[in-house]
Design an enzyme around this catalytic site. Structure first.
Site, PDB file in Angstrom:
ATOM      1  N   HIS A 121       0.863  -1.181   0.000  1.00  0.00           N
ATOM      2  CA  HIS A 121       0.000   0.000   0.000  1.00  0.00           C
ATOM      3  C   HIS A 121       0.899   1.231   0.000  1.00  0.00           C
ATOM      4  CE1 HIS A 121      -2.795   2.993   1.704  1.00  0.00           C
ATOM      5  NE2 HIS A 121      -3.783   2.188   1.380  1.00  0.00           N
ATOM      6  N   ASP A 198       3.208  -3.933   7.994  1.00  0.00           N
ATOM      7  CA  ASP A 198       1.946  -3.223   7.816  1.00  0.00           C
ATOM      8  C   ASP A 198       0.829  -4.233   8.068  1.00  0.00           C
ATOM      9  OD1 ASP A 198      -0.397  -2.091   6.901  1.00  0.00           O
ATOM     10  OD2 ASP A 198       0.351  -1.595   4.911  1.00  0.00           O
ATOM     11  N   GLN A 201      -4.377  -4.932   7.063  1.00  0.00           N
ATOM     12  CA  GLN A 201      -5.292  -5.931   6.520  1.00  0.00           C
ATOM     13  C   GLN A 201      -5.121  -7.298   7.179  1.00  0.00           C
ATOM     14  OE1 GLN A 201      -7.629  -5.146   4.440  1.00  0.00           O
ATOM     15  NE2 GLN A 201      -6.947  -3.093   3.889  1.00  0.00           N
ATOM     16  N   LYS A 224     -10.534  -0.602  10.582  1.00  0.00           N
ATOM     17  CA  LYS A 224     -10.694  -1.814   9.778  1.00  0.00           C
ATOM     18  C   LYS A 224     -11.048  -3.026  10.638  1.00  0.00           C
ATOM     19  CE  LYS A 224      -7.368  -0.159   6.319  1.00  0.00           C
ATOM     20  NZ  LYS A 224      -8.298   0.190   5.220  1.00  0.00           N
ATOM     21  N   CYS A 361      -4.759   2.500  -3.714  1.00  0.00           N
ATOM     22  CA  CYS A 361      -3.508   3.009  -3.112  1.00  0.00           C
ATOM     23  C   CYS A 361      -2.370   2.010  -3.299  1.00  0.00           C
ATOM     24  CB  CYS A 361      -3.697   3.339  -1.628  1.00  0.00           C
ATOM     25  SG  CYS A 361      -4.852   4.678  -1.327  1.00  0.00           S
TER      26      CYS A 361
END
Length: 406
Positions: A121, A198, A201, A224, A361
């Site tokens: 991302h 990261d 997700q 999220k 993104c």
């Protein structure tokens, strides 16, 4: 999992959109919020609204207890060693930038390597581009397989003695690829590199144990994972965080201020300048309670069933291409022949079906896929097979609408 019972806890899902019952398939962008989270935020503002840490009055004490209590919940949720390793931020982007500014710019130098993947991302790409420009370090990318995965052999070939930082997504927001971050971390550590994950997700959909992963930093957002927007977390190993300088300066993060010099509070507060996101943190704590009550293993298993059902159903549609590996998270990215993803999403929206369309993104990944944009349906704990059936019906209507191109 009793999906119907879970759905009833999300008020927004009970509405109609464009005359149709809402089918929300955009949780990778932001998840919906259960009643328990909404009530926790509402109760803070109605009953306990006060700044934290500073006051000795009752409301201030209540607010501080709730705010720091949320930090304790995060610590247990990701199995961190200490609350000192849990820094509240505005979200994943801020968390990653904190590492880029507070660690990379401080410790990297010319000749050092920053290793990334092509599926990152922008939030886990641009901060490292800027850090490389600032320090003279170079960027390297782990090559991807045709299905959008990376192999450990490719990781070993890319990470060298000059590699000082590896930044990798836990789960791709486009392909749904679940990266082997534990093994990547081990390889990086053997070369003396620091690992930044990261987790935006990853953490909403599976159990994350940062002690087991052994990563040095893990960044994620609350919105999220059923929490409010504007709250996120940066986990960092205490020994590394203690070496880093703050990136924001002002109130709350100071210990002593003189006219010409200042000192900082201990961890984690030295990284939390100004009035923090109090209601957001309390909402995040409530979201963690909600998710743990359902069980992260149950959520993962449910999503795996959904995405496999979705792949089966969408694969039968002529002219539709699915991107990404067979084993993936609850993300399904696709395109229809000669139909722009925005057109697909517009037709679906007319049917009350919310998906995402665009470059997500992840423009370098779009280039790698040789497309300008894709359509993306993403699933969460409140979705079921009937939502996928509606998606399939909507795509078939889109095909009829653009029938002259098929």
């Amino acid at each position: 999992m009793d999906i119907q019972s879970i759905r009833k806890q999300f008020p927004i899902l009970g509405q109609e959109v464009n005359g149709h019952p809402l089918v929300y398939l955009d949780s990778a962008a932001t998840s919906q919020k259960p009643v328990s989270v909404l009530e926790a935020v509402d109760a803070y503002y109605k009953l306990n609204n006060s700044n934290v840490h500073r006051g000795v009055h009752t409301l201030g004490t209540r607010a501080t207890d709730q705010y720091e209590g949320a930090r304790e919940k995060v610590k247990h949720f990701i199995n961190a060693a200490s609350t000192a390793e849990i820094i509240f931020t505005r979200g994943t982007t801020t968390s990653l930038n904190t590492v880029a500014y507070g660690y990379a710019r401080q410790f990297l130098k010319a000749g050092d390597e920053i290793v990334l993947t092509q599926m990152e991302h922008h939030s886990n790409l641009i901060p490292w581009q800027q850090a490389a420009k600032f320090t003279g370090a170079t960027l390297k990318y782990i090559p991807m397989e045709a299905d959008g995965t990376i192999t450990l052999e490719a990781v070993r070939q890319t990470i060298t003695e000059q590699t000082k930082l590896v930044a990798v997504t836990h789960v791709s927001n486009v392909l749904g690829t679940i990266n082997p971050v534990k093994e990547i971390t081990q390889i990086a550590h053997e070369k003396g590199a620091v690992v930044v994950v990261d987790g935006a997700q990853g953490i909403p959909h599976m159990k994350v144990d940062v002690t087991d992963l052994d990563c040095d930093f893990y960044a994620f957002s609350g919105h999220k994972m059923c929490a409010p927007t504007g709250i996120g977390v940066l986990y960092g190993k205490k020994a590394i965080l203690e070496k880093m300088e703050p990136v924001e300066f002002g109130g709350e993060m100071i210990d002593f201020v003189d006219l010409y010099d200042s000192t900082w509070k201990e961890l984690p507060w030295k990284f939390e300048g100004g009035t923090p996101i109090i209601a957001g943190a309390i909402g995040l704590g409530a979201a963690i309670d909600f998710l743990e009550n359902i069980g992260m293993d149950n959520i993962l298993a449910h999503e795996q069933q959904l995405v496999q059902y979705a792949i089966e159903q969408l694969s039968a549609i002529e002219g539709l291409k699915i991107f990404g590996p067979e084993r993936r998270s609850g993300v399904l990215t696709f395109n229809m022949d000669q139909v722009h993803p925005h057109d697909t999403a517009t037709v679906l929206d007319a049917e009350g079906i919310a998906i995402r369309a665009g470059h997500h993104c992840a423009q370098p990944l779009m280039k790698w896929l040789e497309v300008t944009a894709t359509a993306r349906a993403s699933f969460y704990l409140y979705n079921d097979e009937s939502d996928i059936d509606r998606l399939v019906e909507g795509i078939q209507r889109a095909k009829e609408y653009f029938g002259d191109v098929f």
